[in-house]
Motif scaffolding. Structure first.
Motif, PDB file in Angstrom:
ATOM      1  N   UNK A   1       0.844  -1.349  -0.055  1.00 47.67           N
ATOM      2  CA  UNK A   1      -0.092  -0.018  -0.142  1.00 47.67           C
ATOM      3  C   UNK A   1       0.954   1.295   0.020  1.00 47.67           C
ATOM      4  N   UNK A   2       1.980   1.325   0.790  1.00 48.56           N
ATOM      5  CA  UNK A   2       2.605   2.426   0.998  1.00 48.56           C
ATOM      6  C   UNK A   2       3.996   2.612  -0.291  1.00 48.56           C
ATOM      7  N   UNK A   3       4.660   1.444  -0.165  1.00 48.75           N
ATOM      8  CA  UNK A   3       5.672   1.253  -1.408  1.00 48.75           C
ATOM      9  C   UNK A   3       5.384   0.903  -2.690  1.00 48.75           C
ATOM     10  N   UNK A   4       4.288   0.141  -2.821  1.00 45.14           N
ATOM     11  CA  UNK A   4       3.674  -0.219  -4.088  1.00 45.14           C
ATOM     12  C   UNK A   4       4.850  -1.346  -4.730  1.00 45.14           C
ATOM     13  N   UNK A   5       5.422  -2.108  -4.066  1.00 49.08           N
ATOM     14  CA  UNK A   5       6.597  -2.892  -4.526  1.00 49.08           C
ATOM     15  C   UNK A   5       5.900  -4.204  -4.770  1.00 49.08           C
ATOM     16  N   UNK A   6       6.633  -5.070  -5.561  1.00 50.03           N
ATOM     17  CA  UNK A   6       5.905  -6.515  -6.329  1.00 50.03           C
ATOM     18  C   UNK A   6       5.640  -7.773  -5.385  1.00 50.03           C
ATOM     19  N   UNK A   7       5.241  -8.655  -5.884  1.00 47.15           N
ATOM     20  CA  UNK A   7       4.977 -10.014  -5.177  1.00 47.15           C
ATOM     21  C   UNK A   7       6.153 -10.690  -4.831  1.00 47.15           C
ATOM     22  N   UNK A   8       6.933 -10.947  -6.040  1.00 46.26           N
ATOM     23  CA  UNK A   8       8.173 -11.943  -5.936  1.00 46.26           C
ATOM     24  C   UNK A   8       9.194 -11.130  -4.929  1.00 46.26           C
ATOM     25  N   UNK A   9       9.308  -9.906  -4.892  1.00 44.64           N
ATOM     26  CA  UNK A   9      10.176  -9.361  -3.977  1.00 44.64           C
ATOM     27  C   UNK A   9       9.716  -9.398  -2.585  1.00 44.64           C
TER      28      UNK A   9
ATOM     29  N   UNK B   1     -14.270   6.028  -6.741  1.00 40.14           N
ATOM     30  CA  UNK B   1     -14.474   6.560  -5.425  1.00 40.14           C
ATOM     31  C   UNK B   1     -14.118   5.732  -4.299  1.00 40.14           C
ATOM     32  N   UNK B   2     -13.727   4.504  -4.620  1.00 42.93           N
ATOM     33  CA  UNK B   2     -13.413   3.560  -3.413  1.00 42.93           C
ATOM     34  C   UNK B   2     -12.062   3.795  -3.012  1.00 42.93           C
ATOM     35  N   UNK B   3     -11.880   4.158  -1.779  1.00 44.93           N
ATOM     36  CA  UNK B   3     -10.449   4.781  -1.109  1.00 44.93           C
ATOM     37  C   UNK B   3      -9.540   3.615  -1.414  1.00 44.93           C
ATOM     38  N   UNK B   4      -9.624   2.591  -1.589  1.00 39.93           N
ATOM     39  CA  UNK B   4      -8.574   1.341  -1.917  1.00 39.93           C
ATOM     40  C   UNK B   4      -8.278   1.375  -3.171  1.00 39.93           C
ATOM     41  N   UNK B   5      -9.173   1.704  -3.922  1.00 39.97           N
ATOM     42  CA  UNK B   5      -8.752   1.802  -5.393  1.00 39.97           C
ATOM     43  C   UNK B   5      -7.965   3.036  -5.753  1.00 39.97           C
ATOM     44  N   UNK B   6      -8.260   4.250  -4.964  1.00 42.79           N
ATOM     45  CA  UNK B   6      -7.523   5.483  -5.233  1.00 42.79           C
ATOM     46  C   UNK B   6      -6.194   5.407  -4.749  1.00 42.79           C
ATOM     47  N   UNK B   7      -5.857   4.469  -3.570  1.00 39.72           N
ATOM     48  CA  UNK B   7      -4.702   4.172  -3.216  1.00 39.72           C
ATOM     49  C   UNK B   7      -3.878   3.178  -4.140  1.00 39.72           C
ATOM     50  N   UNK B   8      -4.588   2.202  -4.721  1.00 38.42           N
ATOM     51  CA  UNK B   8      -4.119   1.331  -5.654  1.00 38.42           C
ATOM     52  C   UNK B   8      -3.498   2.178  -6.788  1.00 38.42           C
ATOM     53  N   UNK B   9      -4.229   3.016  -7.297  1.00 39.39           N
ATOM     54  CA  UNK B   9      -3.910   3.703  -8.708  1.00 39.39           C
ATOM     55  C   UNK B   9      -3.018   4.949  -8.503  1.00 39.39           C
ATOM     56  N   UNK B  10      -2.688   5.008  -6.948  1.00 33.13           N
ATOM     57  CA  UNK B  10      -1.992   6.481  -6.827  1.00 33.13           C
ATOM     58  C   UNK B  10      -0.479   6.183  -7.266  1.00 33.13           C
ATOM     59  N   UNK B  11      -0.246   7.522  -8.140  1.00 37.18           N
ATOM     60  CA  UNK B  11       0.759   7.529  -8.777  1.00 37.18           C
ATOM     61  C   UNK B  11       0.695   7.036 -10.186  1.00 37.18           C
ATOM     62  N   UNK B  12      -0.406   6.406 -10.519  1.00 36.93           N
ATOM     63  CA  UNK B  12      -0.479   5.709 -11.852  1.00 36.93           C
ATOM     64  C   UNK B  12      -1.399   6.658 -12.843  1.00 36.93           C
TER      65      UNK B  12
ATOM     66  N   UNK C   1      -0.730   3.520 -17.350  1.00 33.52           N
ATOM     67  CA  UNK C   1       0.562   3.723 -17.550  1.00 33.52           C
ATOM     68  C   UNK C   1       1.491   2.434 -16.908  1.00 33.52           C
ATOM     69  N   UNK C   2       1.109   2.057 -15.885  1.00 30.18           N
ATOM     70  CA  UNK C   2       1.729   0.688 -15.474  1.00 30.18           C
ATOM     71  C   UNK C   2       0.505  -0.215 -15.073  1.00 30.18           C
ATOM     72  N   UNK C   3       0.546  -1.755 -15.572  1.00 33.41           N
ATOM     73  CA  UNK C   3      -0.281  -2.517 -15.106  1.00 33.41           C
ATOM     74  C   UNK C   3      -0.542  -2.863 -13.973  1.00 33.41           C
ATOM     75  N   UNK C   4      -2.079  -3.048 -13.313  1.00 34.73           N
ATOM     76  CA  UNK C   4      -2.258  -3.355 -11.965  1.00 34.73           C
ATOM     77  C   UNK C   4      -2.349  -4.816 -11.661  1.00 34.73           C
TER      78      UNK C   4
END
Length: 451
Positions: free
Chosen positions: A31-39, A392-403, A412-415
C-alpha cells in the motif's frame, strides 16, 4: 519479583517485537511502497535465511563460550538499532538487506528465549512441561498487544511499525541482563572430539531416524506458517478493493481481526500439557497439520458478510495450528536432548522451521502466486468491472496512486490483483499432503509417563 513474572516479561517483549511489524509489513510493502509480489516473498525469506545458521550458531556460542542472557542482550540491542533505520529506506533491494540484518539479530533470540527460560525454571525446581506453557502464553499476548498498537495508532501501513519494534528491542536487551545467569554447559575440551569442541554435537540428532523425520516435517510446517504470516493481513485488506466490502469492519480493522489468531493461541498453549500427556507428540503435531488445512480452507471460502464466520473460525483454528506444532515441538526437543546441547538443539529446531521452512514457504509461494494466481489489468474499466467498484473507492484510489491513465482508460503501469480463493485452496492442499505423509511415515509410540 518471582522468576515466573520475570520470564513473563521476557517472552512478552520478545514477541511484541515480532508482532509490531510481521503481520502488517505486507500493508507497508504493497500500500505504501507499491513494491512487487516476488520481491515480497524474498523479504519473508530473510527470516529463513537468518534462521538457517544464526540460531544454531548462537546456540553453539551459548552452549560453549558466553552466557545465553548476555548474548541475548547483544543481539536485541543490535537488532533494535537496525529496525530504527528501516523506515528511512527507499528502495526494495536495500529494504531486503536491512530486514535480513535485522533478522540475523532477531531470529536466534527466539531459541535463546527457550534456553534462558528452561534454565531458569530448572534452577528454581519447577516443571518445564507444566510451568512453561502458562509463561509462554504471555509471548502471544505480547504479539497481540503489538498488533493492536500498530493498527490502532494508524501505523499498519507506516514505517513507524519498525520504530516501535526497534525501541522495544533495545529495552528488552537492557532488561535481559537482569535475568538469572545461563552459563555455558559444554565449555570444556578435555577428552572431546573436534565435533564436540566446535559445538556441533546437536547435528548428531539427524542420525536418529525419528528425529530426522521430526526436523523434516518441522520444515514443512514452518513453510505453512510463513504463508499465513506473509499474506494474512494483506488478504483481509484486499477485500477493500471490492465494492460491496470496501467499508466492512474486516477491511478497516484487518490487523485486529488477525489478532484473533493470537488470542486463540493463548487458549491452546494452556492445553498443550494435557494434549501431550493424553495423545503424545505425533498426534499433537498431526492435529496441527490438519488445523492448517482448515486455516487455509476457511480463508478460501470466507468473506466479510455471509462468510464472516469462516474468516473468524480460521483465526481461531490458527491457535491450534501454530501452538501444537511450534511450542510442542520445542518441548519435544527439550525432552529428547541433554542439557549440554540444549541451546544448539533448539537452534536446530529453529533452523528447520524458521530457516529452511521459511525460505521454502516464502520464495515458492511468492513465485506460485505471481505465476499462477495474479491477474494483470491494463485498462481501468476492466479493473473496476472485475472488482465491482468505482474510482471513489479509497482502496482503489490508493491502488492507482501515482499511476496515470487518459480518457481511453489505459494505465501507464499495469495493476496486479491476486486471486485469493485459489491461493488459499492451493495452500490447504499442500497442508493436507504433508499431514497424510506425516501420519504414515512418523513412527512414535506414545507413553504418557514420558511426557
Amino acid at each position: 519479583m518471582s522468576i515466573k513474572l520475570r520470564l513473563i516479561i521476557l517472552v512478552f517483549l520478545q514477541f511484541f517485537i515480532w508482532g509490531a511489524w510481521m503481520i502488517t509489513i505486507g500493508n507497508y510493502w504493497f500500500e505504501t511502497k507499491h513494491w512487487g509480489n516476488i520481491e515480497f516473498g524474498a523479504i519473508f525469506s530473510t527470516m529463513g535465511i537468518a534462521s538457517i545458521f544464526m540460531p544454531t550458531l548462537c546456540g553453539i556460542v551459548a552452549d560453549r563460550w558466553i552466557n545465553a542472557e548476555r548474548l541475548y542482550a547483544i543481539l536485541h540491542t543490535l537488532g533494535g538499532i537496525t529496525f530504527l533505520a528501516i523506515p528511512f529506506i527507499e528502495t526494495s533491494s536495500t529494504f531486503f538487506w536491512a530486514i535480513l540484518v535485522a533478522m540475523i539479530f532477531y531470529m536466534p533470540t527466539i531459541a535463546l528465549t527457550y534456553s534462558i527460560s528452561y534454565n531458569a525454571l530448572e534452577k528454581n525446581n519447577l516443571d518445564i512441561v507444566k510451568d512453561y506453557p502458562p509463561i509462554r502464553v504471555w509471548g502471544t499476548i505480547g504479539f497481540i498487544v503489538a498488533m493492536w498498537v500498530t493498527n490502532l495508532s494508524g501505523n499498519k501501513a507506516s514505517g513507524n511499525q519498525f520504530i516501535i519494534a526497534g525501541t522495544v528491542a533495545i529495552l528488552l536487551g537492557i532488561y535481559s541482563l537482569s535475568l538469572p545467569k545461563c552459563p555455558p554447559q559444554n565449555n570444556t575440551s578435555q577428552n572431546k572430539s573436534l565435533v564436540q569442541i566446535l559445538g556441533l554435537d546437536a547435528f548428531s540428532l539427524f542420525k536418529n531416524y525419528k528425529m530426522m523425520l521430526f526436523f523434516l516435517f518441522s520444515m514443512f510446517l514452518g513453510a505453512a506458517l510463513q504463508l499465513t504470516n506473509a499474506y494474512g493481513d494483506t488478504f483481509l485488506s484486499d477485500f477493500g478493493l471490492i465494492g460491496e466490502y470496501q467499508n466492512s469492519l474486516i477491511v478497516r480493522y484487518s490487523t485486529l481481526i488477525m489478532s484473533i489468531s493470537q488470542i486463540s493461541e493463548t487458549m491452546f498453549i494452556l492445553a498443550i500439557p494435557f494434549f501431550l500427556k493424553k495423545f503424545g507428540i505425533k498426534n499433537v503435531m498431526l492435529i496441527s497439520m490438519v488445523a492448517w488445512v482448515f486455516r487455509f480452507g476457511l480463508f478460501a471460502f470466507g468473506d466479510p458478510t455471509q462468510g464472516l464466520w469462516m474468516l473468524l473460525l480460521s483465526c481461531i483454528v490458527y491457535g491450534m495450528a501454530f501452538d501444537f506444532f511450534n511450542v510442542s515441538g520445542s518441548l519435544f526437543v527439550e525432552s529428547t536432548t541433554n542439557a549440554k546441547i540444549r541451546s544448539s538443539a533448539q537452534g536446530l529446531f529453529m533452523m528447520m522451521t524458521n530457516g529452511f521452512g521459511a525460505i521454502f514457504g516464502s520464495l515458492i509461494s511468492g513465485f506460485i502466486i505471481q505465476k499462477f494466481f495474479t491477474l494483470e489489468f491494463t485498462q481501468v474499466n476492466d479493473l473496476l468491472s472485475y472488482l465491482h467498484t468505482d474510482l471513489n473507492n479509497p482502496a482503489i484510489k490508493n491502488l492507482l496512486s501515482g499511476n496515470e491513465f487518459g480518457e481511453n482508460g489505459i494505465l501507464k503501469n499495469p495493476v496486479e490483483i491476486k486471486e485469493w480463493k485459489n491461493i488459499w485452496i492451493t495452500f490447504a492442499s499442500y497442508s493436507l499432503i504433508v499431514a497424510v505423509l506425516f501420519a504414515v511415515l512418523f513412527k512414535h509410540k506414545h507413553k504418557p509417563q514420558d511426557q
